[in-house]
Design a protein around this motif. Sequence first.
Motif, PDB file in Angstrom:
ATOM      1  N   ILE A  59       7.339 -13.258  11.192  1.00 50.61           N
ATOM      2  CA  ILE A  59       8.242 -12.253  10.614  1.00 50.61           C
ATOM      3  C   ILE A  59       7.776 -11.870   9.215  1.00 50.61           C
ATOM      4  CG2 ILE A  59      10.590 -11.863   9.759  1.00 50.61           C
ATOM      5  CD1 ILE A  59      11.567 -13.625  12.099  1.00 50.61           C
ATOM      6  N   GLN A  60       7.393 -12.851   8.423  1.00 53.90           N
ATOM      7  CA  GLN A  60       6.920 -12.595   7.057  1.00 53.90           C
ATOM      8  C   GLN A  60       5.679 -11.704   7.073  1.00 53.90           C
ATOM      9  OE1 GLN A  60       5.884 -16.185   4.950  1.00 53.90           O
ATOM     10  NE2 GLN A  60       5.163 -15.100   3.127  1.00 53.90           N
ATOM     11  N   GLY A  61       4.749 -11.997   7.961  1.00 57.69           N
ATOM     12  CA  GLY A  61       3.546 -11.176   8.063  1.00 57.69           C
ATOM     13  C   GLY A  61       3.846  -9.766   8.529  1.00 57.69           C
ATOM     14  N   THR A  62       4.807  -9.630   9.443  1.00 58.10           N
ATOM     15  CA  THR A  62       5.195  -8.301   9.928  1.00 58.10           C
ATOM     16  C   THR A  62       5.818  -7.486   8.807  1.00 58.10           C
ATOM     17  OG1 THR A  62       5.534  -9.187  12.160  1.00 58.10           O
ATOM     18  CG2 THR A  62       6.596  -7.085  11.645  1.00 58.10           C
ATOM     19  N   GLN A  63       6.638  -8.115   7.988  1.00 58.66           N
ATOM     20  CA  GLN A  63       7.240  -7.405   6.858  1.00 58.66           C
ATOM     21  C   GLN A  63       6.173  -6.907   5.887  1.00 58.66           C
ATOM     22  OE1 GLN A  63      10.124 -10.444   5.655  1.00 58.66           O
ATOM     23  NE2 GLN A  63      11.786  -9.127   6.361  1.00 58.66           N
ATOM     24  N   ALA A  64       5.156  -7.740   5.636  1.00 54.69           N
ATOM     25  CA  ALA A  64       4.080  -7.321   4.741  1.00 54.69           C
ATOM     26  C   ALA A  64       3.296  -6.156   5.335  1.00 54.69           C
ATOM     27  CB  ALA A  64       3.150  -8.505   4.461  1.00 54.69           C
ATOM     28  N   HIS A  65       3.039  -6.207   6.650  1.00 50.22           N
ATOM     29  CA  HIS A  65       2.323  -5.114   7.309  1.00 50.22           C
ATOM     30  C   HIS A  65       3.109  -3.806   7.209  1.00 50.22           C
ATOM     31  CE1 HIS A  65      -0.279  -3.027  10.073  1.00 50.22           C
ATOM     32  NE2 HIS A  65       0.738  -2.776  10.882  1.00 50.22           N
ATOM     33  N   LEU A  66       4.406  -3.897   7.415  1.00 50.73           N
ATOM     34  CA  LEU A  66       5.244  -2.697   7.326  1.00 50.73           C
ATOM     35  C   LEU A  66       5.276  -2.149   5.904  1.00 50.73           C
ATOM     36  CD1 LEU A  66       8.046  -3.981   9.681  1.00 50.73           C
ATOM     37  CD2 LEU A  66       6.659  -1.930  10.084  1.00 50.73           C
ATOM     38  N   GLN A  67       5.237  -3.022   4.927  1.00 49.56           N
ATOM     39  CA  GLN A  67       5.156  -2.569   3.539  1.00 49.56           C
ATOM     40  C   GLN A  67       3.889  -1.737   3.330  1.00 49.56           C
ATOM     41  OE1 GLN A  67       5.739  -5.518   0.353  1.00 49.56           O
ATOM     42  NE2 GLN A  67       3.981  -4.631  -0.708  1.00 49.56           N
ATOM     43  N   LEU A 231      -5.487   0.905   4.945  1.00 45.88           N
ATOM     44  CA  LEU A 231      -4.461  -0.118   4.759  1.00 45.88           C
ATOM     45  C   LEU A 231      -4.616  -0.762   3.381  1.00 45.88           C
ATOM     46  CD1 LEU A 231      -4.596  -1.870   8.255  1.00 45.88           C
ATOM     47  CD2 LEU A 231      -2.857  -0.270   7.448  1.00 45.88           C
ATOM     48  N   PRO A 232      -3.523  -0.933   2.646  1.00 46.39           N
ATOM     49  CA  PRO A 232      -3.592  -1.556   1.315  1.00 46.39           C
ATOM     50  C   PRO A 232      -3.635  -3.077   1.434  1.00 46.39           C
ATOM     51  CG  PRO A 232      -1.347  -0.893   1.765  1.00 46.39           C
ATOM     52  CD  PRO A 232      -2.160  -0.474   2.953  1.00 46.39           C
ATOM     53  N   ARG A 233      -4.774  -3.607   1.811  1.00 46.78           N
ATOM     54  CA  ARG A 233      -4.871  -5.006   2.195  1.00 46.78           C
ATOM     55  C   ARG A 233      -4.569  -5.956   1.038  1.00 46.78           C
ATOM     56  NH1 ARG A 233      -9.747  -7.023   5.053  1.00 46.78           N
ATOM     57  NH2 ARG A 233      -8.222  -8.632   5.555  1.00 46.78           N
ATOM     58  N   ALA A 234      -5.019  -5.609  -0.151  1.00 47.88           N
ATOM     59  CA  ALA A 234      -4.750  -6.479  -1.302  1.00 47.88           C
ATOM     60  C   ALA A 234      -3.257  -6.553  -1.589  1.00 47.88           C
ATOM     61  CB  ALA A 234      -5.505  -5.974  -2.526  1.00 47.88           C
ATOM     62  N   GLU A 235      -2.574  -5.411  -1.451  1.00 42.82           N
ATOM     63  CA  GLU A 235      -1.131  -5.383  -1.716  1.00 42.82           C
ATOM     64  C   GLU A 235      -0.353  -6.167  -0.665  1.00 42.82           C
ATOM     65  OE1 GLU A 235      -3.181  -2.915  -1.936  1.00 42.82           O
ATOM     66  OE2 GLU A 235      -2.848  -1.834  -3.822  1.00 42.82           O
ATOM     67  N   THR A 236      -0.747  -6.049   0.597  1.00 41.37           N
ATOM     68  CA  THR A 236      -0.030  -6.814   1.630  1.00 41.37           C
ATOM     69  C   THR A 236      -0.314  -8.318   1.488  1.00 41.37           C
ATOM     70  OG1 THR A 236      -1.823  -6.398   3.220  1.00 41.37           O
ATOM     71  CG2 THR A 236       0.073  -4.907   3.270  1.00 41.37           C
ATOM     72  N   ALA A 237      -1.527  -8.666   1.051  1.00 37.64           N
ATOM     73  CA  ALA A 237      -1.822 -10.084   0.787  1.00 37.64           C
ATOM     74  C   ALA A 237      -0.901 -10.605  -0.310  1.00 37.64           C
ATOM     75  CB  ALA A 237      -3.285 -10.254   0.373  1.00 37.64           C
ATOM     76  N   ALA A 238      -0.765  -9.844  -1.394  1.00 39.44           N
ATOM     77  CA  ALA A 238       0.101 -10.262  -2.499  1.00 39.44           C
ATOM     78  C   ALA A 238       1.553 -10.383  -2.048  1.00 39.44           C
ATOM     79  CB  ALA A 238      -0.015  -9.272  -3.654  1.00 39.44           C
ATOM     80  N   ALA A 239       1.984  -9.487  -1.148  1.00 43.35           N
ATOM     81  CA  ALA A 239       3.363  -9.533  -0.649  1.00 43.35           C
ATOM     82  C   ALA A 239       3.644 -10.830   0.097  1.00 43.35           C
ATOM     83  CB  ALA A 239       3.633  -8.339   0.261  1.00 43.35           C
ATOM     84  N   MET A 240       2.608 -11.434   0.663  1.00 39.32           N
ATOM     85  CA  MET A 240       2.767 -12.699   1.386  1.00 39.32           C
ATOM     86  C   MET A 240       2.476 -13.904   0.495  1.00 39.32           C
ATOM     87  SD  MET A 240       1.117 -11.785   5.130  1.00 39.32           S
ATOM     88  CE  MET A 240      -0.489 -11.303   4.482  1.00 39.32           C
ATOM     89  N   GLY A 241       2.182 -13.655  -0.780  1.00 40.99           N
ATOM     90  CA  GLY A 241       1.896 -14.754  -1.695  1.00 40.99           C
ATOM     91  C   GLY A 241       0.472 -15.253  -1.610  1.00 40.99           C
ATOM     92  N   LEU A 242      -0.438 -14.464  -1.011  1.00 42.92           N
ATOM     93  CA  LEU A 242      -1.841 -14.842  -0.902  1.00 42.92           C
ATOM     94  C   LEU A 242      -2.646 -14.087  -1.957  1.00 42.92           C
ATOM     95  CD1 LEU A 242      -2.163 -14.796   2.997  1.00 42.92           C
ATOM     96  CD2 LEU A 242      -1.783 -16.771   1.514  1.00 42.92           C
ATOM     97  N   SER A 243      -3.637 -14.755  -2.559  1.00 44.07           N
ATOM     98  CA  SER A 243      -4.296 -14.193  -3.735  1.00 44.07           C
ATOM     99  C   SER A 243      -5.479 -13.293  -3.423  1.00 44.07           C
ATOM    100  CB  SER A 243      -4.761 -15.338  -4.656  1.00 44.07           C
ATOM    101  OG  SER A 243      -5.775 -16.095  -4.019  1.00 44.07           O
TER     102      SER A 243
END
Length: 450
Positions: A59-67, A231-243
């Motif tokens: 669910i957390q990953g899906t939310q980041a993807h949708l962001q 896709l804004p990959r860096a932004e979705t990574a940050a949304a999941m707490g990944l650096s």
Amino acid sequence: MPNNSNDLNTKQNKEHTKTHHKNDVLWAAEGAQKLAPGVMAYLAGEDVVLDQALFVYDIQGTQAHLQGLAQIGIISESEYAAFIDALDELKTAFEQGTFSLDERFEDGHSAIEFYLTQKLGEVGKKAHTGRSRNDQVLTCLRLYMQDQMAVVKQLGIDAIEVLIELAEGHQDTMMPGYTHLQRAMPNTVAVWLLGFAESLMDDVQHLNSVMHLLDASPLGTAAGFGVPLQLPRAETAAAMGLSRVQINPVSAQNSRGKYELICLHALSYLLLDVRRFAWDLSLFMTSEFDFIQMGSSHTTGSSIMPNKNNPDVVELLRASLSVVDGAVQQIQSLLSLPSGYQRDLQLSKEPLIKGMQKTQATLALLPELLQALTFKKDQMKDAITSEMMATDQALEKVKQGQSFRDAYLDSKQDDELIITAEQSIDQRVSLGGAANLGLNFLRVRLEGLV
């Protein structure tokens, strides 16, 4: 968007049961013949059960993807808000037990998509845009591993802190030191305990390295080839707490199974030290040694012999490494594969989750088990016999000018130079020895690992 409630979720669960079946797969073409039930069950395997451990991360990953989709205009802000509300509701319902991830679904991924489609209608069908189940499972596994390894790390630190505290109270508690299971030289309980504390620090330091490696997002690599979207990959990574992101999509796919294996190896080092400690306890608790007594809170009785008091917990601690080692072997045997995703990798979930859960359960027992130990000081001291001071006697002759090798030979014959066990301990002044434990150094190192 209506507020979530137990009644609503219970109703939705019933509606899911009526309208969705595992054979209603996401990838089936309209009008295509459905897979035979036996085939579908074989393909799904235990995924829907295993995914219960991964569902909130999915669910957390899906939310980041949708962001990310909202950021590049694939979905509108209002659609994004509706998605987030629905996913928050699903997460709450799952955690409260009003949404069941069960045999109705092929896996957790399909459950999320069917939920969104039922909840939001046509809008829900947009959720999988620019995404594959390949990077979906990679992402939720990455989040799971990162989160659960942090739990393991804290459990390891908790055990280390109790070992150090216990050692502080037993700096003067003497015991024999052993090599080859033979009495060797006088030692203290503090030195023995701190040996395991420092070993566990090594393991925690390795965990930190593994967690740094895990701190990378595969989200946006799709099936292993990228997608024709910015896709804004860096932004979705940050949304999941990944650096950071895993840049290359083939590399991301090839990390499936490999990263799980790296995690399991790290867990095995922790349990290797636990096994050694449990082995020592098993020996020292026997009547033949009689050095340690464990409280009844951590021992069991015999079903037939009323005289028995069994260290079953210690023995299962000792055996726990076998579960993780088995998980390592299971995944290693899967990884004889070409690059890219292969369905074989589905079978890497179960050993990872099983190994993680066994490690956490084992480490969680250690603090209270350590506090349940009673050291029998008199018996331990009495087991230190005069010949165990031979090395001290040889070194005393070295201080008087004799070479060590001559002093070594003379000490075997010398009955006049008498050194007591207490003197032996007091003279162990090299860093780490009984008279110079280095507790401050160990505490500073531990603080740096947190």
